[in-house]
Design an enzyme around this catalytic site. Structure first.
Site, PDB file in Angstrom:
ATOM      1  CE  LYS A   1      -4.325  -1.841   0.924  1.00 33.25           C
ATOM      2  NZ  LYS A   1      -5.638  -1.821   1.502  1.00 33.25           N
TER       3      LYS A   1
ATOM      4  CE  LYS B   1     -13.133  -4.061   0.042  1.00 35.56           C
ATOM      5  NZ  LYS B   1     -12.061  -3.573   0.898  1.00 35.56           N
TER       6      LYS B   1
ATOM      7  CE  LYS C   1      -5.914  -8.529  -1.821  1.00 34.99           C
ATOM      8  NZ  LYS C   1      -6.624  -8.465  -0.587  1.00 34.99           N
TER       9      LYS C   1
HETATM   10  P1  ATP Z   1      -8.248  -3.375  -0.567  1.00 38.39           P
HETATM   11  O1  ATP Z   1      -8.044  -3.421  -2.037  1.00 38.39           O
HETATM   12  O2  ATP Z   1      -8.895  -2.107  -0.058  1.00 38.39           O
HETATM   13  O3  ATP Z   1      -7.046  -3.793   0.222  1.00 38.39           O
HETATM   14  P2  ATP Z   1      -9.396  -5.952  -0.720  1.00 38.39           P
HETATM   15  O4  ATP Z   1     -10.202  -6.080  -1.948  1.00 38.39           O
HETATM   16  O5  ATP Z   1      -8.053  -6.532  -0.719  1.00 38.39           O
HETATM   17  O6  ATP Z   1      -9.344  -4.445  -0.259  1.00 38.39           O
HETATM   18  P3  ATP Z   1     -10.189  -6.466   1.920  1.00 38.39           P
HETATM   19  O7  ATP Z   1     -11.191  -5.537   2.432  1.00 38.39           O
HETATM   20  O8  ATP Z   1      -8.774  -6.257   2.306  1.00 38.39           O
HETATM   21  O9  ATP Z   1     -10.286  -6.589   0.362  1.00 38.39           O
HETATM   22  O10 ATP Z   1     -10.574  -7.948   2.303  1.00 38.39           O
HETATM   23  C1  ATP Z   1     -11.804  -8.388   2.789  1.00 38.39           C
HETATM   24  C2  ATP Z   1     -11.738  -9.856   3.112  1.00 38.39           C
HETATM   25  O11 ATP Z   1     -11.789 -10.580   1.919  1.00 38.39           O
HETATM   26  C3  ATP Z   1     -10.454 -10.283   3.812  1.00 38.39           C
HETATM   27  O12 ATP Z   1     -10.744 -11.328   4.699  1.00 38.39           O
HETATM   28  C4  ATP Z   1      -9.606 -10.768   2.710  1.00 38.39           C
HETATM   29  O13 ATP Z   1      -8.700 -11.733   3.137  1.00 38.39           O
HETATM   30  C5  ATP Z   1     -10.625 -11.353   1.757  1.00 38.39           C
HETATM   31  N1  ATP Z   1     -10.206 -11.179   0.378  1.00 38.39           N
HETATM   32  C6  ATP Z   1     -10.013 -10.007  -0.261  1.00 38.39           C
HETATM   33  N2  ATP Z   1      -9.625 -10.201  -1.527  1.00 38.39           N
HETATM   34  C7  ATP Z   1      -9.581 -11.541  -1.684  1.00 38.39           C
HETATM   35  C8  ATP Z   1      -9.250 -12.383  -2.772  1.00 38.39           C
HETATM   36  N3  ATP Z   1      -8.901 -11.891  -3.943  1.00 38.39           N
HETATM   37  N4  ATP Z   1      -9.320 -13.704  -2.593  1.00 38.39           N
HETATM   38  C9  ATP Z   1      -9.702 -14.227  -1.413  1.00 38.39           C
HETATM   39  N5  ATP Z   1     -10.022 -13.490  -0.341  1.00 38.39           N
HETATM   40  C10 ATP Z   1      -9.961 -12.170  -0.463  1.00 38.39           C
END
Ligand code: ATP
Ligand code: LTN
Length: 335
Positions: free
Chosen positions: A117, A202, A199
């Site tokens: 980040k 969002k 991964k």
């Molecule tokens: P950001 O981009 O703001 O970091 P993010 O999309 O990575 O957000 P988070 O809010 O960090 O999502 O994650 C929410 C939950 O979903 C967490 O438990 C995370 O481990 C899970 N998660 C997020 N992205 C994935 C993914 N691509 N595959 C599996 N689990 C995920």
């Protein structure tokens, strides 16, 4: 009542930092709904974590409400789960500060999410982004959680939480329950559709890599149609050499309950076109009721307000008990 006391406790949360993705659904929320009968479950909207990256205030408010509606639409019944907004329970900030003083600069510097980040937000590498894990440790430890259901990317944060808790307990005695991460076998890491080595996230800049759970079916189908594969034209699970196809197979396995072998057989002799269309359709059908229910709930703001108010009250009761113990241990005088 006896049973209530013995139930193990769960805490997890998601930042309302963007629209929820298929990754957060399959990696996290989908698995939460099934836990409500067996565990005492607390799920947060981590809005305090979200401001570690600059937000447009009105968007953050809207996304927080939408995410709450989506939690419920994904099967988290507010009667069976405590659903709350992190900033509504001041104990998170209060314990977060205490734990900052028991967390080392060196260990925070090693966090993958911080490195990622800060690279993405080079103009705003603030102290909150750096101490994100000690606030997350506070989230978990306040509830004396036994299990923390998260996707694979959050494992490191649960590990540092355990280290902080062990350090604190080592000095003051058994104050905190040491939590375990609870990571699903399937769907733990849903990858981007356009760059399957990353991964699905969002906050990804490329909207085509990411499927949102409230997205229109035609957009979802288009994204799957365009998903990156390879030139072998064979549906076979091999994450190393075929990351795109393997990611699609993972998704299809979760949405249909089929094994990789069964999927390979189903598409033997077909091109990727049929396969991608089938995966897209299965995702659309899985998400349809969630989208409809979320939209319905968003039209009833009073209901949502009732849910988060009741949630904050229940959460604060548990959180304040732990905070009181901690304040006493570290030597703060009683008010
Ligand atoms: P950001 O981009 O703001 O970091 P993010 O999309 O990575 O957000 P988070 O809010 O960090 O999502 O994650 C929410 C939950 O979903 C967490 O438990 C995370 O481990 C899970 N998660 C997020 N992205 C994935 C993914 N691509 N595959 C599996 N689990 C995920
Ligand atoms: N860091 C997590 C969100 C989060 C969380 C938590 C998860 C904040 N506090 C406590 C589990 C437990 C994320 O980015 N997904």
């Amino acid at each position: 009542m006896e049973n209530e006391v013995q139930k193990k406790r769960i805490l997890s949360g998601i930042q309302p930092s963007g629209d929820l993705t298929l990754g957060s659904y399959l990696g996290a929320i989908k698995n939460w709904a099934a836990l409500a009968d067996e565990y005492d479950c607390y799920y947060m909207l981590a809005d305090m974590h979200t401001i570690t990256v600059r937000q447009v205030p009105a968007d953050l408010r809207r996304r927080t409400l939408t995410q709450l509606a989506a939690y419920i639409a994904c099967g988290l019944d507010p009667e069976k789960n405590v659903l709350f907004v992190q900033s509504h329970v001041p104990a998170h900030a209060q314990l977060g500060w205490v734990l900052d003083c028991y967390t080392m600069f060196g260990e925070l510097s090693r966090m993958t999410q911080f490195k990622d980040k800060s690279a993405k937000n080079a103009d705003n590498i603030n102290a909150g982004l750096f101490t994100y894990p000690s606030l997350m440790a506070a989230d978990i430890l306040l509830y004396q959680a036994d299990l923390v259901p998260v996707g694979g990317d959050q494992k490191q944060h649960v590990e540092i939480c355990r280290d902080i808790a062990n350090r604190f307990n080592g000095i003051y005695g058994d104050v905190f329950k040491i939590p375990e991460p609870y990571i699903p076998k399937m769907g733990a890491r849903v990858m981007s559709l356009t760059s399957p080595e990353n991964k699905m996230s969002k906050s990804d800049k490329d909207p085509n890599g990411c499927v949102y759970i409230l997205e229109r079916p035609e957009d979802i189908l288009r994204k799957f149609r365009k998903a990156v594969t390879d030139s072998e034209a064979c549906v076979r699970y091999d994450p190393e050499n075929k990351p795109g196809v393997s990611n699609l197979m993972q998704i299809y396995a979760v949405t249909t309950g089929r094994s990789f072998d069964a999927i390979e057989q189903e598409f033997a002799g077909h091109g990727y076109g049929d396969f991608k269309a089938a995966v897209g359709e299965s995702v659309v059908e899985m998400l349809r009721p969630i989208r409809e229910e979320t939209e319905r709930m968003l039209s009833d703001k009073a209901y949502l307000q009732g849910v988060y108010r009741a949630g904050a009250e229940k959460a604060a009761r548990v959180a304040n008990r732990t905070l009181g113990k901690v304040y006493k241990k570290v030597g703060f005088i009683d008010r």
